[in-house]
Write a protein that holds these residues in place. Structure first.
Motif, mmCIF file in Angstrom:
data_model
loop_
_atom_site.group_PDB
_atom_site.id
_atom_site.type_symbol
_atom_site.label_atom_id
_atom_site.label_comp_id
_atom_site.label_asym_id
_atom_site.label_seq_id
_atom_site.Cartn_x
_atom_site.Cartn_y
_atom_site.Cartn_z
ATOM 1 N N SER A 1 44.384 49.576 28.742
ATOM 2 C CA SER A 1 44.260 48.558 27.695
ATOM 3 C C SER A 1 43.507 49.061 26.480
ATOM 4 O O SER A 1 43.615 48.490 25.393
ATOM 5 C CB SER A 1 43.571 47.304 28.253
ATOM 6 N N GLY B 1 46.327 47.436 25.034
ATOM 7 C CA GLY B 1 46.018 46.019 25.069
ATOM 8 C C GLY B 1 46.529 45.321 26.310
ATOM 9 O O GLY B 1 46.537 45.866 27.412
ATOM 10 N N SER C 1 45.195 43.460 16.862
ATOM 11 C CA SER C 1 44.439 44.456 17.619
ATOM 12 C C SER C 1 44.098 45.656 16.755
ATOM 13 O O SER C 1 44.829 45.994 15.813
ATOM 14 C CB SER C 1 45.243 44.935 18.834
ATOM 15 N N TYR D 1 42.151 49.779 17.487
ATOM 16 C CA TYR D 1 41.573 50.648 18.504
ATOM 17 C C TYR D 1 41.189 51.987 17.896
ATOM 18 O O TYR D 1 41.684 52.404 16.838
ATOM 19 C CB TYR D 1 42.543 50.853 19.674
ATOM 20 N N ARG E 1 39.157 49.233 22.329
ATOM 21 C CA ARG E 1 40.149 48.412 21.625
ATOM 22 C C ARG E 1 39.665 46.972 21.597
ATOM 23 O O ARG E 1 39.079 46.476 22.566
ATOM 24 C CB ARG E 1 41.506 48.506 22.330
ATOM 25 N N ASP F 1 41.152 43.070 20.932
ATOM 26 C CA ASP F 1 42.343 42.216 20.817
ATOM 27 C C ASP F 1 41.926 40.773 20.580
ATOM 28 O O ASP F 1 41.038 40.252 21.277
ATOM 29 C CB ASP F 1 43.168 42.278 22.105
ATOM 30 N N THR G 1 43.791 37.008 20.385
ATOM 31 C CA THR G 1 45.045 36.316 20.685
ATOM 32 C C THR G 1 44.902 34.831 20.377
ATOM 33 O O THR G 1 43.870 34.220 20.696
ATOM 34 C CB THR G 1 45.424 36.494 22.165
ATOM 35 N N ASN H 1 39.619 36.573 23.023
ATOM 36 C CA ASN H 1 39.579 37.975 22.610
ATOM 37 C C ASN H 1 39.176 38.841 23.796
ATOM 38 O O ASN H 1 38.672 38.345 24.808
ATOM 39 C CB ASN H 1 38.636 38.196 21.423
ATOM 40 N N SER I 1 38.232 46.296 25.283
ATOM 41 C CA SER I 1 38.693 47.164 26.369
ATOM 42 C C SER I 1 38.237 48.597 26.127
ATOM 43 O O SER I 1 38.863 49.339 25.365
ATOM 44 C CB SER I 1 40.222 47.117 26.463
#
Length: 767
Positions: free
Chosen positions: A219, A223, A458, A460, A479, A481, A483, A516, A519
């Motif tokens: 991820s 992700g 996202s 990274y 990373r 993310d 959403t 969120n 990762s």
């Protein structure tokens, strides 16, 4: 007069230069078999010009200065060969070069694990590659079938070629959720936001170059959905002038099919130019009766299928480092499920898919970049028929599910080489998923609608460092993310008594939700020498909820579920230790891993019930209520006896247990095993290539798997044996395959018999 003399001198010098150049032509073949080798690299040292062989093993290099030269031929799996030659002005020299297969294991270059080109042994994580040569030898009924014999991977396709879906899971994360393993095609996400599913059927196996498998949570680069690992299916690259192949096959259940692949590259001496490729396939099968014999009645028919696909790839090379490429695929199928009451097709599935992408790759100095825009659209259709006898009153019901699923995105990543020992990669992903679905009742006027949208943003960053002459390797990355779920709708139009029990669920404005995830990943590797390496890594993965659980209420197996727009993402922390040892033609790899999962999603009872036929069934909804513990081990052994005989064996152990599951209404699942996770899997195989008849045999054993969460229904241990024979006659290949030779059959989760022995023959022609 002076200008005229100058012009004449210029012409003479130009003519002299042209005629001082030579041409080298030749053919590259396998020394043991005499078979021509396509895509072999041919380079003339010092002047550093070269080419690759075409599908017939032929090559030609022009504009070679007169004198003595060294020509180097290289090809994966073969020993490099140096050929010394002399050429005079204007001469055309022809060579017949035979190269010898090597029995050494190769260290392939992959891109999936780091989004940069790296050899497998220079990446501190577990990577496996299904090479083009392995794919070429296999019977490719479906692309997921090629994953069957890899350690740590469980493939669930109980109905074989007739199945409308397949679920490929990794590292003990449960074989009922495809959304926990990310699938890519040429680096583009292929899991649907609506259900996390992958339509494996639309991928043309004849158009696949290789498959890269990165195990464990990835991820930090990819992700959501990469919680168990990433499978990247890389399609064939267009390298030659006009080339292609055609395959025709026939098998059990009156199954017929054909697929093809044609491509061409039109380049000039400067290295720029256009290329194109077209591929497609058609399959049809009468199928078999999957309903157990004791349950068959007048409504029972054979499961059957018909599918067609075509794909186009167009590209332009601006130079050796900059390229733009467009691809498009169309797929349509029909799959009957084995029940027919009144409708002419009976209960059935249909998928119509359009996948599109445009990609630009570039390089300037030490900076490389890759930009991809993609748009995938699927219309999913399912027709259901049922008939019930309640207190002597017969009721017939039929409805269809029509769902438009859209996934699109813009992906950008770049890498820069700070030094020979330091490479930094960064990227930004913007993705969107959307569903617009309805249940349309044919025996009443009811239309049940569900809609929803999901946006993902996202970014990274990853750093690759090496020390001590690249013996010590370090990769660190993180990373972020974000959403958002919105525009959720659940509504009923033209409602009647048929859907009156759903009226209380109507909600035209489902709650918006956002979450969120951060990762990280850290991994270290030490290469003691060329034969031994060891690595350790920590990674975190996550899986966001699918739109189907966020916005759809409806019937599921064993009950009824209601939408829950407030779901959070699943999370998984993973630690892994790996060791690889290579001794001549023997390679041994082992991995040990332990994972802790939080907020895993399960259906739980709400305490209410709904009448389904003559029985009450619980009403459920998804909730984040479980913690999961996973630990396991993988052992892979590859032994190349000689250049023609190859053996492999692997063993997988998985312990996947629910550690904490407590709800008010449901049975406590703590201590239960995740569904479709065999604790032990063993695979092995041998392949033998020779000038008479080539052969391969692969076997896989799986012990007990549970079909339900409470572990009361199970699949007993079973094994599967596949064999294949093939013969090459110049550009023609004849093949015979037998899958599931022992005819092992069991009852799958929906109560049907799995597919038994499947025999097929195929003829391929390459040009």
């Amino acid at each position: 007069m002076k200008k005229t003399l100058l012009f004449i001198c210029l012409i003479m010098l130009t003519t002299s230069y042209i005629f001082s150049q030579g041409i080298i032509k030749g053919k590259i073949t396998n020394k043991n078999t005499g078979k021509p080798l396509a895509n072999a690299n041919v380079i003339i040292q010092k002047i550093n010009i070269g080419t690759v062989t075409d599908s017939n093993g032929l090559f030609e290099i022009k504009d070679i200065s007169a004198g003595r030269h060294k020509l180097v031929v290289s090809y994966i799996g073969f020993t490099n060969k140096v050929v010394r030659f002399s050429i005079a002005s204007g001469e055309v020299n022809e060579l017949d070069i035979k190269i010898t297969p090597t029995i050494q294991t190769t260290d392939e270059v992959v891109i999936t694990a780091t989004k940069t080109s790296r050899t497998i042994t220079s990446i501190p994580t577990r990577i496996e590659v299904i090479s083009s040569r392995t794919i070429e030898m296999a019977q490719k009924t479906s692309i997921d079938n090629l994953l069957l014999y890899n350690s740590g991977i469980n493939v669930s396709r109980p109905m074989g070629i007739l199945d409308h879906k397949s679920i490929v899971s990794m590292r003990g994360l449960g074989g009922s959720e495809q959304s926990r393993t990310l699938v890519l095609i040429d680096g583009i996400p292929f899991n649907k936001a609506d259900g996390g599913s992958v339509n494996w059927n639309l991928i043309n196996p004849n158009n696949v170059e290789k498959i890269e498998i990165s195990k464990g949570a990835v991820s930090s680069l990819y992700g959501g959905n990469a919680m168990g690992g990433v499978i990247n299916i890389i399609t064939k690259q267009i390298k030659d002038s006009l080339t292609g192949n055609v395959n025709i096959n026939y098998g059990t259940y009156n199954t017929i099919g054909t697929n093809f692949n044609v491509s061409d590259r039109i380049s000039n001496t400067k290295g720029n130019g256009f290329y194109w490729g077209i591929n497609g396939f058609y399959h049809k099968s009468d199928g078999y009766v999957s309903t157990p014999e004791e349950e068959r009645d007048s409504t029972t028919i054979k499961q059957n299928m018909e599918e067609v696909s075509t794909g186009i790839k167009l590209g332009y090379d601006f130079n050796a480092s900059n390229n733009i490429e467009f691809s498009f695929t169309y797929f349509d199928d029909f799959r009957g499920t084995g029940t027919k009451i009144y409708d002419k097709d009976g209960t059935c599935f249909n998928h119509t898919d359009y996948t599109n992408s445009i990609r630009y790759k570039g390089k300037k100095g030490k900076l490389k970049w890759n930009t991809v825009a993609y748009y995938n659209f699927e219309t999913f259709y399912r027709l259901s028929e049922s008939i019930k006898n309640k207190h002597g009153q017969i009721t017939y019901k039929t409805y269809d599910v029509s769902s438009d699923r859209t996934d699109l995105g813009l992906l950008f990543n770049s890498s820069i080489e700070i030094s020979d020992n330091n490479l930094i990669t960064a990227g930004i992903d913007i993705k969107k998923g959307q569903v617009d679905a309805s249940d349309n009742y044919h025996t009443s006027t009811d239309i049940v609608i569900n809609k929803g949208e999901m946006d993902i943003y996202s970014m990274y960053l990853q750093d690759e460092l090496s020390f001590f002459d690249k013996k010590l390797l370090f990769i660190g990355g993180v990373r972020f993310d974000y959403t958002k779920f919105y525009e959720g709708v659940y509504n009923i139009e033209n409602g009647t008594n048929a859907t009156s029990i759903l009226n209380s669920l109507i909600n035209k404005n489902l709650d918006e939700n956002s979450w969120n995830a951060i990762s990280p990943k850290f991994s270290v590797q030490y290469r003691f020498n060329d034969k031994l390496r060891s690595y350790i890594s920590y990674s975190r993965g996550f899986r966001p909820s699918v739109l189907d659980d966020l916005c759809r209420s409806g019937f599921i197996s064993g009950g009824f579920k209601i939408a829950n727009p407030n779901l959070e993402a699943e999370k998984l922390d993973n630690i892994e230790l790996g060791i690889d040892y290579t001794l001549n033609n023997l390679k041994v790899s082992t991995s040990l891993y332990a994972s802790k999962g939080k907020d895993f999603m399960y259906y739980i009872s709400t305490g209410d019930s709904i009448a389904m036929g003559s029985r009450l069934k619980p009403i459920r909804k998804r909730a984040n209520i479980s913690e999961v513990e996973i630990f396991g081990a993988e052992l892979d052994i590859l032994y190349q006896i000689n250049s023609n005989i190859r053996m492999f064996a692997n063993y997988t152990y998985n312990h996947s247990e629910i550690k904490d599951f407590t709800t008010e209404f449901d049975t406590n699942l703590s201590g239960m095993t995740l569904t479709y996770v065999p604790k032990n899997m063993i695979s092995g195989g041998i392949s033998w290539q020779n000038r008479f008849v080539n052969a391969s045999a692969n076997i896989k054993y799986l012990n007990t798997q549970y079909k339900n969460d409470i572990n009361t229904e199970k699949i007993d241990p079973y094994s599967r044996l596949d064999i294949r024979f093939w013969k090459n006659i110049k550009n023609l290949r004849l093949g015979l395959s037998i899958q599931n030779l022992t005819d092992e059959v069991h009852i799958e989760s929906h109560g049907n018999n799995t597919m038994g022995r499947y025999i097929s023959t195929d003829i391929s022609y390459k040009f």
